[in-house]
Design a protein around this motif. Structure first.
Motif, PDB file in Angstrom:
ATOM      1  N   THR A  71       9.659  -0.084   1.375  1.00  0.00           N
ATOM      2  CA  THR A  71       8.842  -0.493   0.446  1.00  0.00           C
ATOM      3  C   THR A  71       8.974   0.290  -0.905  1.00  0.00           C
ATOM      4  N   GLU A 110      -1.311  -0.332  -1.496  1.00  0.00           N
ATOM      5  CA  GLU A 110      -1.363  -1.849  -1.550  1.00  0.00           C
ATOM      6  C   GLU A 110      -0.865  -2.472  -0.414  1.00  0.00           C
ATOM      7  N   GLU A 111       0.486  -1.916   0.222  1.00  0.00           N
ATOM      8  CA  GLU A 111       0.869  -2.430   1.347  1.00  0.00           C
ATOM      9  C   GLU A 111       0.379  -2.001   2.698  1.00  0.00           C
ATOM     10  N   TYR A 112      -0.179  -0.711   2.786  1.00  0.00           N
ATOM     11  CA  TYR A 112      -0.690  -0.048   3.889  1.00  0.00           C
ATOM     12  C   TYR A 112      -2.024   0.288   3.944  1.00  0.00           C
TER      13      TYR A 112
END
Lengths: 87, 15
Positions: free
Chosen positions: A36, A56-58
């Protein structure tokens, strides 16, 4: 900061990123969270922007994302994988 | 996806 492009190539494979540094003739790899950050570092980024990417991703807490990002960036810097003209 | 902190590992040399 951003990834050094001179003599460095990288590719995402199954969520991990394989990095080839021709200047040191070494292969490296990162896990998914590292991928990422690597993706984001294809453009000029600040530490805060990279940490936001992890949040945001995790969905992890911002302070954890910042600490993890700083640790990972230090690893990249140690391997001379960053353009450090203005970090 | 379970979160694992980002890590950078050396796999080996090209040779």
């Amino acid at each position: 900061m951003k990834l050094r492009t001179n003599s460095v190539s990288w590719r995402e494979i199954d969520g991990e990123t394989v990095i080839l540094d021709l200047s040191s003739s070494t292969y490296l790899k990162t896990n998914a969270a590292g991928s990422t950050i690597m993706r984001l570092l294809s453009e000029e980024r600040t530490t805060a922007e990279l940490a936001d990417g992890l949040v945001e991703e995790y969905g992890i807490p911002a302070d954890q994302a910042t600490a993890d990002t700083e640790t990972f960036v230090a690893m990249l810097r140690e391997r001379n994988l960053l353009d450090t003209a203005d970090s | 996806m379970a979160y694992q902190p980002p890590v950078l590992e050396e796999v080996g040399s090209v040779r």
